[in-house]
Design a protein around this motif. Structure first.
Motif, PDB file in Angstrom:
ATOM      1  N   GLN A   1       0.826  -1.204   0.000  1.00 23.75           N
ATOM      2  CA  GLN A   1       0.000   0.000   0.000  1.00 23.75           C
ATOM      3  C   GLN A   1       0.868   1.265   0.000  1.00 23.75           C
ATOM      4  O   GLN A   1       0.573   2.237  -0.713  1.00 23.75           O
ATOM      5  CB  GLN A   1      -0.923  -0.008   1.230  1.00 23.75           C
ATOM      6  N   GLN A   2       1.960   1.209   0.815  1.00 19.42           N
ATOM      7  CA  GLN A   2       2.867   2.356   0.815  1.00 19.42           C
ATOM      8  C   GLN A   2       3.522   2.542  -0.535  1.00 19.42           C
ATOM      9  O   GLN A   2       3.691   3.677  -1.009  1.00 19.42           O
ATOM     10  CB  GLN A   2       3.939   2.175   1.901  1.00 19.42           C
TER      11      GLN A   2
ATOM     12  N   ARG B   1       2.249   1.626  -3.384  1.00 18.53           N
ATOM     13  CA  ARG B   1       1.233   2.171  -4.289  1.00 18.53           C
ATOM     14  C   ARG B   1       1.005   3.657  -4.019  1.00 18.53           C
ATOM     15  O   ARG B   1       0.893   4.460  -4.964  1.00 18.53           O
ATOM     16  CB  ARG B   1      -0.073   1.386  -4.133  1.00 18.53           C
ATOM     17  N   ASP B   2       0.927   4.002  -2.697  1.00 13.99           N
ATOM     18  CA  ASP B   2       0.743   5.420  -2.366  1.00 13.99           C
ATOM     19  C   ASP B   2       1.910   6.262  -2.861  1.00 13.99           C
ATOM     20  O   ASP B   2       1.727   7.384  -3.358  1.00 13.99           O
ATOM     21  CB  ASP B   2       0.581   5.588  -0.850  1.00 13.99           C
ATOM     22  N   TRP B   3       3.129   5.704  -2.678  1.00  7.92           N
ATOM     23  CA  TRP B   3       4.306   6.436  -3.127  1.00  7.92           C
ATOM     24  C   TRP B   3       4.297   6.624  -4.641  1.00  7.92           C
ATOM     25  O   TRP B   3       4.598   7.701  -5.159  1.00  7.92           O
ATOM     26  CB  TRP B   3       5.558   5.697  -2.682  1.00  7.92           C
TER      27      TRP B   3
ATOM     28  N   ASN C   1       1.631   6.586  -6.517  1.00  7.85           N
ATOM     29  CA  ASN C   1       0.566   7.537  -6.840  1.00  7.85           C
ATOM     30  C   ASN C   1       1.003   8.965  -6.539  1.00  7.85           C
ATOM     31  O   ASN C   1       0.705   9.895  -7.308  1.00  7.85           O
ATOM     32  CB  ASN C   1      -0.692   7.195  -6.042  1.00  7.85           C
ATOM     33  N   ALA C   2       1.713   9.134  -5.378  1.00 10.33           N
ATOM     34  CA  ALA C   2       2.183  10.480  -5.029  1.00 10.33           C
ATOM     35  C   ALA C   2       3.188  10.985  -6.061  1.00 10.33           C
ATOM     36  O   ALA C   2       3.149  12.152  -6.468  1.00 10.33           O
ATOM     37  CB  ALA C   2       2.814  10.465  -3.631  1.00 10.33           C
TER      38      ALA C   2
END
Length: 303
Positions: free
Chosen positions: A90-91, A93-95, A97-98
């Motif tokens: 998830q991190q 993916r978040d990274w 996405n960010a």
């Protein structure tokens, strides 16, 4: 006969196969009533004595649960690893996405910045063209105004020159430049003059005015000298007062130091005297122990 025999064999084979399939599908050994007594996998299928820490069969007398045991350790660790893996993914993916959002924002900002710069350059170009046009128009207008002004000044100069020549000729022929003193005498008396015709004072009047000016200068010098002497006297008195104040302040400081020294000596003597008294009281307390007569006195009183 051979064909009939072969057909019978095939029928018997098919019947046996059908019976075997029926038994295999609908008459399995585990469906029998007595299968539980002869099941080879009975121990494997049986429920363990303890399923978890919260198993209601784990009573105190069963001795199936002890303090410190953790049967769910492997499951919990597996769950935690899976959870950590999910968090890590998830991190990531978040990274990603960010980063994608940041890249999109940067690209959008660069695009908007380029568009704004282009608009600014276009606006500056238009303003420069407009400024050049205004400057050209202003230059033409100023050139026209300068030509008109030069022509007007030329005409004014010619007119002024003519007027000056007329005035010069009038003054040369009049009484103003002839320096006739009688023309400045007023009709109200000879002690008064006409200012626009008066040519100035005579020698005696000038000498009297100069004498009065010299007297004023001497008086001013005398006043300055008196003021200088008065300032010097004030400075001398201020210096004497400052010296006297400094001497008085030093005398007071010396007296304060002597008083402080005397007070320190008195405090030291009092402290030494107090220490001596304390030592004497301690020695007196340690030397006067209670004796038998002291206790006998109390016993007689109680009787």
């Amino acid at each position: 006969m051979c064909m009939l025999e072969e057909r019978q064999k095939n029928d018997i084979r098919n019947v046996n196969k059908a019976i075997s399939d029926f038994r295999k599908n609908f008459q399995k050994p585990e469906t029998r009533r007595e299968f539980d007594l002869s099941d080879p996998q009975a121990l494997k299928k049986d429920r363990p004595a303890r399923l978890s820490d919260n198993d209601p069969r784990c009573t105190i007398s069963g001795l199936q649960k002890f303090m410190g045991e953790d049967l769910n350790y492997h499951q919990r660790m597996k769950f935690q690893k899976e959870q950590l893996r999910e968090w890590s993914l998830q991190q990531q993916r978040d990274w990603k996405n960010a980063l994608a959002d940041q890249k999109f924002a940067d690209d959008l900002y660069d695009k908007n910045r380029i568009e704004l710069d282009q608009k600014t350059m276009e606006q500056q170009r238009k303003e420069e063209e407009s400024r050049r046009a205004v400057c050209a128009a202003t230059k033409d207008f100023n050139r026209t105004q300068a030509a008109e002004l030069a022509e007007r000044k030329k005409l004014e100069k010619c007119q002024k020159m003519k007027e000056d020549m007329d005035e010069i000729s009038s003054l040369l022929q009049g009484d103003l430049l002839s320096e006739n003193p009688e023309q400045a005498v007023s009709s109200f008396g000879r002690h008064r003059v006409i200012t626009d015709r008066w040519k100035g004072m005579n020698r005696d009047q000038l000498m009297a005015i100069r004498y009065s000016q010299q007297q004023q200068v001497l008086e001013k010098l005398r006043l300055k000298e008196e003021e200088h002497q008065r300032d010097a006297e004030w400075d001398r008195q201020s210096i004497q007062a400052a010296k006297a104040h400094l001497i008085l302040e030093r005398h007071q400081q010396r007296q304060n130091r002597e008083r402080r020294r005397a007070l320190d000596n008195i405090n030291a003597e009092l402290s030494q005297e107090q220490k001596s008294k304390n030592i004497y009281l301690k020695e007196e307390a340690y030397s006067n122990f209670p004796t038998g007569q002291y206790y006998a006195q109390f016993n007689t009183t109680s009787r």
